[in-house]
Design a protein around this motif. Structure first.
Motif, PDB file in Angstrom:
ATOM      1  N   CYS A   1       0.830  -1.213   0.000  1.00  0.00           N
ATOM      2  CA  CYS A   1       0.000   0.000   0.000  1.00  0.00           C
ATOM      3  C   CYS A   1       0.860   1.258   0.000  1.00  0.00           C
ATOM      4  O   CYS A   1       0.490   2.274  -0.607  1.00  0.00           O
TER       5      CYS A   1
ATOM      6  N   SER B   1      -6.752   5.912  -2.097  1.00  0.00           N
ATOM      7  CA  SER B   1      -7.986   5.455  -2.722  1.00  0.00           C
ATOM      8  C   SER B   1      -7.805   4.175  -3.521  1.00  0.00           C
ATOM      9  O   SER B   1      -8.786   3.533  -3.903  1.00  0.00           O
ATOM     10  N   LEU B   2      -6.570   3.762  -3.805  1.00  0.00           N
ATOM     11  CA  LEU B   2      -6.338   2.597  -4.657  1.00  0.00           C
ATOM     12  C   LEU B   2      -6.213   1.291  -3.890  1.00  0.00           C
ATOM     13  O   LEU B   2      -6.564   0.232  -4.395  1.00  0.00           O
ATOM     14  N   CYS B   3      -5.695   1.345  -2.674  1.00  0.00           N
ATOM     15  CA  CYS B   3      -5.310   0.126  -1.961  1.00  0.00           C
ATOM     16  C   CYS B   3      -6.458  -0.456  -1.142  1.00  0.00           C
ATOM     17  O   CYS B   3      -7.256   0.273  -0.555  1.00  0.00           O
ATOM     18  N   ARG B   4      -6.473  -1.784  -1.096  1.00  0.00           N
ATOM     19  CA  ARG B   4      -7.400  -2.491  -0.205  1.00  0.00           C
ATOM     20  C   ARG B   4      -6.685  -3.738   0.300  1.00  0.00           C
ATOM     21  O   ARG B   4      -5.890  -4.349  -0.416  1.00  0.00           O
TER      22      ARG B   4
ATOM     23  N   SER C   1      -5.733  -9.739  -5.088  1.00  0.00           N
ATOM     24  CA  SER C   1      -5.451  -8.398  -5.605  1.00  0.00           C
ATOM     25  C   SER C   1      -5.573  -7.420  -4.445  1.00  0.00           C
ATOM     26  O   SER C   1      -6.508  -7.488  -3.652  1.00  0.00           O
TER      27      SER C   1
ATOM     28  N   LYS D   1      -8.128  -1.813  -5.586  1.00  0.00           N
ATOM     29  CA  LYS D   1      -9.574  -1.692  -5.739  1.00  0.00           C
ATOM     30  C   LYS D   1      -9.998  -1.752  -7.192  1.00  0.00           C
ATOM     31  O   LYS D   1     -11.138  -2.100  -7.507  1.00  0.00           O
ATOM     32  N   THR D   2      -9.088  -1.401  -8.081  1.00  0.00           N
ATOM     33  CA  THR D   2      -9.414  -1.325  -9.505  1.00  0.00           C
ATOM     34  C   THR D   2      -9.189  -2.635 -10.245  1.00  0.00           C
ATOM     35  O   THR D   2      -9.404  -2.701 -11.456  1.00  0.00           O
TER      36      THR D   2
ATOM     37  N   SER E   1      -9.761  -6.972  -9.990  1.00  0.00           N
ATOM     38  CA  SER E   1     -10.230  -8.159  -9.284  1.00  0.00           C
ATOM     39  C   SER E   1      -9.079  -9.153  -9.151  1.00  0.00           C
ATOM     40  O   SER E   1      -8.076  -9.084  -9.876  1.00  0.00           O
TER      41      SER E   1
END
Length: 268
Positions: free
Chosen positions: A60, A67-70, A115, A118-119, A121
């Motif tokens: 991350c 906003s991109l990481c999960r 993954s 967030k963008t 799968s």
């Protein structure tokens, strides 16, 4: 008959159309691609492969974009980034991968190879890794289909239990305690080989943060392959550079904890 097949061909993906145009597939060897090509190992142009594990807390930081990481709730350990043959010419973008190829492994892959974007799968991540790297590795019999490639990756993930090795040595995620390369290398090298690479990223505070471990393996998947001379060339034609860099030997780095709610800000 020709006209009746046209709608079907139009609906096929470009990758599958390319695959069907290969002489060996057109001659009726489709099963070789579904269940594994045979006897191709003597054509391998690579000698080393990198098995790369990533730490979600460090990944991350590599994005530098909240906003991109999960990090999925079930992910609390090192995860697979990929298995990458080096300097390979054995790649073929025309070898497609379908969800059914890895359906029996999906639960394990979701846990150990998720993954973290967030963008994207998890299946998109796996398919991308197969296209860029798995198809390059497929000249080896044990890796010669999507199913076999991902099975081997999962076996390697269980074999290289980095979290347990580090925990047993008292090296645990922390916001306050920094570590040094020689300290971590001394714990991991007896199990992962002397050629392992400990990679960091630089966070928005200018700190070194542990991101990845790259384990050099030979074609028969034994540890210790000297990949450093090949690394600059990258793992095959579809490869793109990782955001990581070798952790500076003299500088401290942080092994940050995982925070599922604030993945980019685990320390507040």
């Amino acid at each position: 008959m020709c006209c009746s097949l046209l709608p079907l061909l139009v609906a096929l993906s470009p990758a599958l159309l390319l695959l069907l145009q290969r002489p060996d597939v057109a001659d009726g060897h489709w099963e070789d691609y579904k269940y594994g090509r045979q006897g191709a190992e003597h054509h391998c142009t690579w000698k080393c492969v990198l098995f790369t594990l990533q730490w979600p807390g460090g990944f991350c930081q590599s994005l530098n974009n909240e906003s991109l990481c999960r990090i999925p709730q079930n992910v609390n350990n090192w995860t697979i980034h990929g298995l990458w043959p080096l300097k390979s010419k054995d790649c073929c973008d025309c070898w497609p991968m379908f969800h059914s190829d890895v359906q029996e492994l999906e639960a394990e892959l979701t846990e150990h190879w998720p993954s973290l974007l967030k963008t994207k799968s998890s299946f998109q991540f796996w398919r991308e890794e197969w296209r860029k790297h798995g198809a390059c590795a497929a000249c080896v019999e044990g890796l010669n289909s999507p199913l076999r490639y991902f099975q081997i990756c999962l076996k390697l993930r269980h074999q290289f239990d980095i979290h347990r090795l580090l925990d047993d040595a008292g090296i645990t995620p922390s916001c306050d305690r920094p570590y040094k390369v020689e300290e971590v290398h001394g714990v991991l090298a007896p199990h992962l080989g002397d050629k392992l690479e400990i990679q960091c990223v630089t966070d928005d505070k200018g700190q070194q943060v542990w991101f990845q471990v790259k384990i050099g393996l030979s074609r028969n998947l034994t540890v210790g392959c000297d990949h450093h001379g090949d690394a600059a060339a990258g793992p095959g034609p579809g490869w793109y550079p990782s955001p990581g860099h070798p952790c500076p030997p003299g500088d401290p780095f942080y092994y940050l904890p995982i925070d599922h709610e604030q993945p980019l800000r685990p320390c507040g």
